[in-house]
Write a protein that holds these residues in place. Structure first.
Motif, PDB file in Angstrom:
ATOM      1  N   SER A 160      54.568 -46.911  -5.641  1.00  0.00           N
ATOM      2  CA  SER A 160      55.207 -46.524  -6.901  1.00  0.00           C
ATOM      3  C   SER A 160      54.425 -46.992  -8.111  1.00  0.00           C
ATOM      4  O   SER A 160      54.640 -46.485  -9.220  1.00  0.00           O
ATOM      5  N   MET A 161      53.513 -47.966  -7.933  1.00  0.00           N
ATOM      6  CA  MET A 161      52.748 -48.504  -9.061  1.00  0.00           C
ATOM      7  C   MET A 161      51.293 -48.709  -8.661  1.00  0.00           C
ATOM      8  O   MET A 161      50.998 -49.007  -7.499  1.00  0.00           O
ATOM      9  N   ILE A 162      50.416 -48.535  -9.632  1.00  0.00           N
ATOM     10  CA  ILE A 162      48.999 -48.838  -9.474  1.00  0.00           C
ATOM     11  C   ILE A 162      48.612 -49.803 -10.599  1.00  0.00           C
ATOM     12  O   ILE A 162      48.796 -49.475 -11.785  1.00  0.00           O
ATOM     13  N   PHE A 163      48.118 -50.962 -10.226  1.00  0.00           N
ATOM     14  CA  PHE A 163      47.735 -51.966 -11.216  1.00  0.00           C
ATOM     15  C   PHE A 163      46.259 -51.829 -11.554  1.00  0.00           C
ATOM     16  O   PHE A 163      45.415 -51.676 -10.657  1.00  0.00           O
ATOM     17  N   VAL A 164      45.978 -51.859 -12.846  1.00  0.00           N
ATOM     18  CA  VAL A 164      44.607 -51.756 -13.339  1.00  0.00           C
ATOM     19  C   VAL A 164      44.313 -52.963 -14.231  1.00  0.00           C
ATOM     20  O   VAL A 164      45.224 -53.649 -14.713  1.00  0.00           O
ATOM     21  N   ASP A 165      43.024 -53.205 -14.438  1.00  0.00           N
ATOM     22  CA  ASP A 165      42.637 -54.270 -15.361  1.00  0.00           C
ATOM     23  C   ASP A 165      43.007 -53.872 -16.792  1.00  0.00           C
ATOM     24  O   ASP A 165      42.897 -52.695 -17.168  1.00  0.00           O
ATOM     25  N   PRO A 166      43.460 -54.827 -17.589  1.00  0.00           N
ATOM     26  CA  PRO A 166      43.841 -54.492 -18.977  1.00  0.00           C
ATOM     27  C   PRO A 166      42.640 -54.023 -19.788  1.00  0.00           C
ATOM     28  O   PRO A 166      41.601 -54.699 -19.815  1.00  0.00           O
ATOM     29  N   PRO A 167      42.763 -52.855 -20.438  1.00  0.00           N
ATOM     30  CA  PRO A 167      41.640 -52.376 -21.260  1.00  0.00           C
ATOM     31  C   PRO A 167      41.455 -53.216 -22.524  1.00  0.00           C
ATOM     32  O   PRO A 167      40.376 -53.190 -23.121  1.00  0.00           O
ATOM     33  N   PRO A 175      62.649 -49.701 -14.564  1.00  0.00           N
ATOM     34  CA  PRO A 175      61.241 -49.646 -14.159  1.00  0.00           C
ATOM     35  C   PRO A 175      60.981 -50.481 -12.917  1.00  0.00           C
ATOM     36  O   PRO A 175      61.551 -51.573 -12.751  1.00  0.00           O
ATOM     37  N   PRO A 176      60.142 -49.986 -11.989  1.00  0.00           N
ATOM     38  CA  PRO A 176      59.860 -50.758 -10.765  1.00  0.00           C
ATOM     39  C   PRO A 176      59.132 -52.064 -11.038  1.00  0.00           C
ATOM     40  O   PRO A 176      59.272 -53.012 -10.269  1.00  0.00           O
ATOM     41  N   ALA A 177      58.347 -52.129 -12.135  1.00  0.00           N
ATOM     42  CA  ALA A 177      57.631 -53.370 -12.428  1.00  0.00           C
ATOM     43  C   ALA A 177      58.596 -54.503 -12.748  1.00  0.00           C
ATOM     44  O   ALA A 177      58.362 -55.659 -12.377  1.00  0.00           O
ATOM     45  N   GLU A 178      59.671 -54.198 -13.439  1.00  0.00           N
ATOM     46  CA  GLU A 178      60.658 -55.235 -13.748  1.00  0.00           C
ATOM     47  C   GLU A 178      61.274 -55.797 -12.473  1.00  0.00           C
ATOM     48  O   GLU A 178      61.442 -57.013 -12.324  1.00  0.00           O
ATOM     49  N   ARG A 179      61.605 -54.906 -11.534  1.00  0.00           N
ATOM     50  CA  ARG A 179      62.180 -55.365 -10.268  1.00  0.00           C
ATOM     51  C   ARG A 179      61.158 -56.178  -9.476  1.00  0.00           C
ATOM     52  O   ARG A 179      61.518 -57.152  -8.806  1.00  0.00           O
ATOM     53  N   LEU A 180      59.889 -55.787  -9.542  1.00  0.00           N
ATOM     54  CA  LEU A 180      58.841 -56.545  -8.860  1.00  0.00           C
ATOM     55  C   LEU A 180      58.746 -57.964  -9.413  1.00  0.00           C
ATOM     56  O   LEU A 180      58.655 -58.940  -8.648  1.00  0.00           O
ATOM     57  N   SER A 206      53.344 -28.705   0.000  1.00  0.00           N
ATOM     58  CA  SER A 206      52.015 -28.330   0.479  1.00  0.00           C
ATOM     59  C   SER A 206      50.974 -28.261  -0.630  1.00  0.00           C
ATOM     60  O   SER A 206      49.792 -28.097  -0.345  1.00  0.00           O
ATOM     61  N   SER A 207      51.415 -28.384  -1.880  1.00  0.00           N
ATOM     62  CA  SER A 207      50.477 -28.347  -2.994  1.00  0.00           C
ATOM     63  C   SER A 207      50.133 -29.765  -3.430  1.00  0.00           C
ATOM     64  O   SER A 207      50.623 -30.750  -2.875  1.00  0.00           O
ATOM     65  N   ASP A 208      49.302 -29.863  -4.426  1.00  0.00           N
ATOM     66  CA  ASP A 208      48.891 -31.157  -4.952  1.00  0.00           C
ATOM     67  C   ASP A 208      49.784 -31.647  -6.080  1.00  0.00           C
ATOM     68  O   ASP A 208      49.485 -32.654  -6.732  1.00  0.00           O
ATOM     69  N   ILE A 209      50.887 -30.933  -6.325  1.00  0.00           N
ATOM     70  CA  ILE A 209      51.786 -31.324  -7.406  1.00  0.00           C
ATOM     71  C   ILE A 209      52.609 -32.532  -6.969  1.00  0.00           C
ATOM     72  O   ILE A 209      53.236 -32.515  -5.905  1.00  0.00           O
ATOM     73  N   ASP A 210      52.588 -33.568  -7.779  1.00  0.00           N
ATOM     74  CA  ASP A 210      53.350 -34.779  -7.489  1.00  0.00           C
ATOM     75  C   ASP A 210      54.448 -34.910  -8.533  1.00  0.00           C
ATOM     76  O   ASP A 210      54.180 -35.102  -9.723  1.00  0.00           O
ATOM     77  N   LEU A 211      55.710 -34.771  -8.079  1.00  0.00           N
ATOM     78  CA  LEU A 211      56.827 -34.827  -9.014  1.00  0.00           C
ATOM     79  C   LEU A 211      57.124 -36.249  -9.474  1.00  0.00           C
ATOM     80  O   LEU A 211      57.782 -36.435 -10.501  1.00  0.00           O
ATOM     81  N   SER A 212      56.697 -37.242  -8.723  1.00  0.00           N
ATOM     82  CA  SER A 212      56.909 -38.641  -9.109  1.00  0.00           C
ATOM     83  C   SER A 212      55.595 -39.397  -8.942  1.00  0.00           C
ATOM     84  O   SER A 212      55.421 -40.150  -7.976  1.00  0.00           O
TER      85      SER A 212
END
Length: 488
Positions: A133-140, A191-196, A45-51
């Motif tokens: 499980s993943m969020i993709f962003v533009d490379p900084p 890592p999930p990215a490797e499996r992707l 019920s809280s905003d804590i995200d364990l993963s």
């Protein structure tokens, strides 16, 4: 001699029960599931995200595969959301389920979610969309060396008002036709990215192979999805020439319930074993048993201790039992009427009563042996030695449960359901497959007879161990003198 008096049995049971209930260890174990549920609810019920989702970026030298990987990932996420929405069809009226699933397949999960909110708002409130499980962003930065500081955590990303850490970098080198993929991250376990990336290039290889023969992956997937699927049927449901319905998850519930009861019996025996052994050793060493025998019988002491151990085990498992019963009662009162009717049909009163019979007889069988061993033990070391055969028998029960889970119709399981040492575990699993009545009755008869015989033998051992003060040493001396024909 007369029959044992229940008043004395109850006093002995309450004495043993209250002796353990007053300890801190009992209440810690009792409160553990309750505290765990409260803590779990607080986290939920809280905003804590364990993963939290991982932030990833892509450096693509080919100019093609990077964008294709992101599209591939978004397609997968859409499919996952669609499955989550389609799963809610089980809560809809049966007449609307198939049309709803078809609508989600054709129009997407967003259309299905909108339909639920418009027509079935109470069902829509129960939807929990899976978090990506993943969020993709533009490379900084535009080079791997420049991104090292982000992977180390020295520099942070800027995503809205947040400053998350960059978890990994996908690097695509080579050419469009011959790419080379790398993944850079400090999390190199799984890592999930490797499996992707592996799934993407596997799908790409399939597409290229099909296209080389003039075929398309879409046609292939459509052909596979339209293949003939096997349906499971139970011959017991066949009546005359009428067609029976395919086996559903509700039909499997009695089998899972049998497995649960078999494990519950194992847990009950393990939980009560320590209490029975330690209480017998303490009372024997403190001469309390001799004092109790001045006003009670051996049978009353045995039955009282068995009842006390059963009460303690039930009290220890009470939180789990109450949670399970609360969920079941809530489902029966407020669940889908068709599913409720199916569950009631899957668990007739005869099956419930038969399971309880095996549960009680199985507990009495092993508890009698444990009490007898406790009477022979003179120390905790003796108890550990004497309890080894019981532990081995428990592992035999675990093996029967595991084997019965994969092959309940095996002749080995059928024999185990009749053999008294394993019948409490095996028969509760077989009850879901409707075994012949004569096997059930024979199993109950043999188990009940074995309980009477074992209790009689254990009562003799109990009398010998308590009155003579003998224990393991006496057994060893008797074995050397009578069996080995050697001087003690």
């Amino acid at each position: 001699m007369g029959l044992p008096k229940f008043s004395r049995i109850w006093l002995i049971a309450m004495r043993d029960f209250m002796g353990y209930v007053k300890t801190w260890g009992f209440w810690l174990s009792f409160m553990f599931p309750i505290l765990g549920g409260v803590i779990g609810y607080m986290f939920a019920s809280s905003d804590i995200d364990l993963s939290p989702p991982r932030y990833e970026t892509v450096l693509d030298e080919t100019g093609v595969h990077g964008a294709a990987i992101l599209d591939f990932y978004e397609t997968e996420q859409s499919d996952i959301r669609a499955k989550a929405i389609k799963a809610m069809a089980a809560l809809l009226p049966e007449a609307d389920r198939e049309a709803f699933r078809t609508s989600v397949d054709e129009d997407g999960y967003e259309a299905g979610l909108s339909e639920l909110r418009d027509r079935y708002p109470t069902v829509a409130e129960r939807i929990e969309m899976p978090t990506p499980s993943m969020i993709f962003v533009d490379p900084p930065e535009n080079s791997l060396s420049a991104l090292t500081s982000y992977l180390d955590g020295d520099d942070r990303l800027t995503v809205g008002d947040e400053s998350p850490r960059l978890n990994g970098v996908i690097v695509i080198r080579g050419t469009v036709d011959d790419p080379e993929a790398q993944y850079w991250s400090k999390n190199f376990n799984s890592p999930p990215a490797e499996r992707l990336i592996n799934r993407y290039f596997s799908d790409l290889a399939k597409r290229r192979y099909l296209e080389s023969g003039g075929l398309s992956a879409e046609d292939y997937d459509e052909a596979v999805s339209g293949r003939t699927r096997v349906e499971l049927f139970n011959p017991a449901e066949l009546s005359g020439e009428d067609e029976a319905e395919a086996v559903s998850m509700l039909d499997r519930l009695p089998f899972f319930a049998g497995l649960g009861l078999a494990f519950f019996l194992l847990m009950s025996i393990f939980a009560g074993a320590f209490m029975l052994l330690t209480s017998m050793i303490e009372e024997k060493m403190n001469k309390l048993l001799e004092m109790m025998l001045a006003s009670t019988r051996f049978s009353e002491i045995m039955l009282g201790k068995m009842l006390g151990a059963a009460m303690l085990t039930f009290a220890s498992l009470a939180p789990y039992i109450l949670i399970a019963l609360g969920g079941l009662i809530g489902f029966l009162l407020f669940g889908n009427p068709e599913q409720v009717a199916a569950i009631r049909e899957a668990f007739p009163l005869s099956t419930i009563l038969t399971s309880l019979i095996f549960l009680v007889l199985g507990y009495m069988f092993y508890a009698s042996i444990l009490i007898a061993l406790g009477a022979l033990a003179q120390s905790m070391q003796d108890a550990q030695t004497l309890s080894l055969p019981i532990v081995l028998l428990m592992f035999l029960g675990i093996g029967v449960i595991q084997f019965g889970a994969v092959a309940p119709d095996s002749p080995v399981v059928a024999f185990a359901s009749i053999f008294p040492l394993t019948s409490p575990f095996a028969m509760m699993i077989r009850l879901a497959s409707d075994p012949p009545l004569w096997q059930v009755l024979l199993s109950i008869f043999l188990l009940a007879t074995s309980v009477v015989v074992v209790m009689w033998i254990c009562a003799r051992i109990f009398r010998f161990g308590v009155l003579s003060g003998s224990g393991v040493g006496a057994i060893k001396s008797w074995f050397r003198r009578v069996i080995l024909r050697k001087a003690a």
